[in-house]
Design an enzyme around this catalytic site. Structure first.
Site, PDB file in Angstrom:
ATOM      1  N   MET A   1      49.722  46.328  31.505  1.00  0.00           N
ATOM      2  CA  MET A   1      49.596  47.470  30.593  1.00  0.00           C
ATOM      3  C   MET A   1      49.174  48.717  31.376  1.00  0.00           C
ATOM      4  O   MET A   1      48.708  49.693  30.801  1.00  0.00           O
ATOM      5  CB  MET A   1      48.589  47.158  29.479  1.00  0.00           C
ATOM      6  CG  MET A   1      49.031  45.966  28.633  1.00  0.00           C
ATOM      7  SD  MET A   1      48.378  45.989  26.957  1.00  0.00           S
ATOM      8  CE  MET A   1      46.633  45.978  27.277  1.00  0.00           C
ATOM      9  N   GLY A   2      49.323  48.654  32.705  1.00  0.00           N
ATOM     10  CA  GLY A   2      49.017  49.831  33.524  1.00  0.00           C
ATOM     11  C   GLY A   2      47.539  49.995  33.789  1.00  0.00           C
ATOM     12  O   GLY A   2      46.761  49.057  33.648  1.00  0.00           O
ATOM     13  N   ASN A   3      47.171  51.217  34.241  1.00  0.00           N
ATOM     14  CA  ASN A   3      45.809  51.491  34.723  1.00  0.00           C
ATOM     15  C   ASN A   3      45.443  50.431  35.777  1.00  0.00           C
ATOM     16  O   ASN A   3      44.441  49.726  35.675  1.00  0.00           O
ATOM     17  CB  ASN A   3      44.798  51.518  33.563  1.00  0.00           C
ATOM     18  CG  ASN A   3      43.472  52.095  34.029  1.00  0.00           C
ATOM     19  OD1 ASN A   3      42.421  51.476  33.937  1.00  0.00           O
ATOM     20  ND2 ASN A   3      43.500  53.295  34.578  1.00  0.00           N
TER      21      ASN A   3
ATOM     22  N   HIS B   1      44.403  48.159  38.814  1.00  0.00           N
ATOM     23  CA  HIS B   1      43.273  48.039  39.735  1.00  0.00           C
ATOM     24  C   HIS B   1      43.610  46.950  40.760  1.00  0.00           C
ATOM     25  O   HIS B   1      44.719  46.381  40.726  1.00  0.00           O
ATOM     26  CB  HIS B   1      41.979  47.755  38.973  1.00  0.00           C
ATOM     27  CG  HIS B   1      42.086  46.605  37.999  1.00  0.00           C
ATOM     28  ND1 HIS B   1      42.336  45.310  38.394  1.00  0.00           N
ATOM     29  CD2 HIS B   1      42.027  46.578  36.648  1.00  0.00           C
ATOM     30  CE1 HIS B   1      42.378  44.523  37.335  1.00  0.00           C
ATOM     31  NE2 HIS B   1      42.209  45.273  36.253  1.00  0.00           N
TER      32      HIS B   1
ATOM     33  N   GLY C   1      42.904  43.965  41.004  1.00  0.00           N
ATOM     34  CA  GLY C   1      43.323  42.677  40.434  1.00  0.00           C
ATOM     35  C   GLY C   1      44.820  42.658  40.165  1.00  0.00           C
ATOM     36  O   GLY C   1      45.524  41.706  40.539  1.00  0.00           O
ATOM     37  N   HIS C   2      45.326  43.727  39.541  1.00  0.00           N
ATOM     38  CA  HIS C   2      46.778  43.795  39.295  1.00  0.00           C
ATOM     39  C   HIS C   2      47.544  43.791  40.617  1.00  0.00           C
ATOM     40  O   HIS C   2      48.596  43.160  40.737  1.00  0.00           O
ATOM     41  CB  HIS C   2      47.143  45.102  38.583  1.00  0.00           C
ATOM     42  CG  HIS C   2      46.596  45.256  37.204  1.00  0.00           C
ATOM     43  ND1 HIS C   2      45.604  46.143  36.895  1.00  0.00           N
ATOM     44  CD2 HIS C   2      46.931  44.642  36.042  1.00  0.00           C
ATOM     45  CE1 HIS C   2      45.350  46.082  35.597  1.00  0.00           C
ATOM     46  NE2 HIS C   2      46.128  45.181  35.062  1.00  0.00           N
TER      47      HIS C   2
ATOM     48  N   GLN D   1      49.630  43.972  20.340  1.00  0.00           N
ATOM     49  CA  GLN D   1      48.491  43.118  20.669  1.00  0.00           C
ATOM     50  C   GLN D   1      47.136  43.780  20.411  1.00  0.00           C
ATOM     51  O   GLN D   1      46.105  43.208  20.737  1.00  0.00           O
ATOM     52  CB  GLN D   1      48.607  42.603  22.108  1.00  0.00           C
ATOM     53  CG  GLN D   1      48.398  43.640  23.190  1.00  0.00           C
ATOM     54  CD  GLN D   1      48.694  43.049  24.568  1.00  0.00           C
ATOM     55  OE1 GLN D   1      49.848  42.830  24.949  1.00  0.00           O
ATOM     56  NE2 GLN D   1      47.659  42.765  25.349  1.00  0.00           N
TER      57      GLN D   1
ATOM     58  N   GLY E   1      46.966  37.173  35.773  1.00  0.00           N
ATOM     59  CA  GLY E   1      45.614  36.997  36.289  1.00  0.00           C
ATOM     60  C   GLY E   1      44.844  35.942  35.499  1.00  0.00           C
ATOM     61  O   GLY E   1      45.042  35.793  34.294  1.00  0.00           O
TER      62      GLY E   1
ATOM     63  N   GLN F   1      44.901  33.786  27.683  1.00  0.00           N
ATOM     64  CA  GLN F   1      46.266  34.343  27.688  1.00  0.00           C
ATOM     65  C   GLN F   1      47.178  33.518  28.604  1.00  0.00           C
ATOM     66  O   GLN F   1      48.319  33.194  28.259  1.00  0.00           O
ATOM     67  CB  GLN F   1      46.205  35.796  28.147  1.00  0.00           C
ATOM     68  CG  GLN F   1      47.549  36.414  28.480  1.00  0.00           C
ATOM     69  CD  GLN F   1      47.439  37.896  28.793  1.00  0.00           C
ATOM     70  OE1 GLN F   1      47.272  38.698  27.904  1.00  0.00           O
ATOM     71  NE2 GLN F   1      47.544  38.261  30.062  1.00  0.00           N
TER      72      GLN F   1
END
Ligand code: PAF
Length: 283
Positions: free
Chosen positions: A30-32, A34, A36-37, A61, A149, A155
């Site tokens: 979903m962007g933003n 960091h 982790g992504h 969601q 992740g 999820q």
């Protein structure tokens, strides 16, 4: 890296890569973005010929009163980070591309039971929104592998179940949570924390560590361990939603025969809802 906004353009590019027998990996976000992504993207890069990342803040969601409108949107920084991580394609559909009808008229993909417990109990409809958008992305991208992740552990389990139940030909890889040096799991929502809340936030991970320590020390009354963890979070200034020890594979309450467990927690700090989880092995 090419940027694509429509399903037709995405399909055309995928068709070309498939014709060349490229192995395609998909990293839905979903962007933003960091660290982790970016670890997910780097993992995808290492195991596939083509890496498709998507950025879509998925309205389906988010519940009423949740942070859909305020969710951080940082497209230019995200694009630069994805180029740096060597993604091949960025898919950034407008909402009409993903949902050509009103949301309540759209076909949904829903995983029952698993989607209704833990975070699903306090966020009704959330996981149906996740599985619907991920199923659509899988249909469009037709990836060989998709990377998610472990921070959103429920999820991940739900997506694995959906893929199994619907015979989707994609392998799902879960990647370990990336943490700040003080232990706080990286999350786009951490930016909502004020300095006082940010100082308290790593306590969530510490409490999960205490749960693991107690189980490692031989404690088997999981209910008592969960209650102690909830009390510790409350003392630290959280409003806990749940702390729950579950069987790792399917999130059911564990029996004494289960060895691979997961402790999952969700707790509110002010208006920010944080989640985290860790693995526990019982021998
Ligand atoms: O984990 C997320 O960021 C989202 O839930 C996902 C998987 C991209 C679906 O919108």
């Amino acid at each position: 890296m090419i940027t694509v906004r429509t399903a037709a353009d995405l399909r055309a590019r995928i068709h070309e890569w498939r014709a060349r027998e490229n192995r395609i990996a998909c990293v839905p976000t979903m962007g933003n973005l960091h660290a982790g992504h970016l670890r997910l993207v780097r993992h995808a890069r290492a195991i596939a010929d083509r890496v498709v990342a998507s950025i879509f803040v998925n309205p389906m969601q988010f519940g009423p009163g949740e942070d859909f409108t305020s969710y951080p949107r940082t497209l230019e920084a995200d694009r630069a980070a994805l180029m740096e991580a060597d993604a091949d394609l960025l898919f950034i559909p407008d909402v009409e591309v993903v949902y050509p009808r009103d949301l309540d008229q759209m076909t949904r993909v829903e995983v029952p039971a698993l989607g209704d417990i833990l975070c699903g109990a306090s966020r009704p409809g959330h996981f149906a929104g996740v599985t619907t958008v991920v199923a659509k992305l899988f249909n469009l991208v037709q990836p060989d592998v998709a990377v998610f992740g472990e921070k959103d552990y429920q999820q991940l389990v739900i997506i694995r179940r959906m893929v199994e139940d619907l015979n989707v030909a994609v392998s799902i890889e879960g990647i370990a949570t990336v943490r700040d040096p003080d232990g706080l799991a990286m999350s786009s929502r951490n930016r909502y924390l004020d300095p006082g809340e940010r100082a308290i936030a790593p306590c969530l991970y510490r409490v999960l560590g205490e749960v693991r320590d107690r189980i490692d020390a031989g404690e088997r009354d999981y209910g008592a361990v969960e209650r102690a963890a909830i009390a510790a979070l409350t003392r630290a200034g959280f409003e806990p939603d749940y702390v729950s020890i579950r069987r790792a594979a399917d999130l059911v309450p564990p029996t004494s025969a289960d060895q691979a467990l997961r402790v999952l927690a969700a707790a509110r700090l002010g208006t920010t809802r944080l989640i985290d989880n860790i693995e526990i092995s019982v021998s």
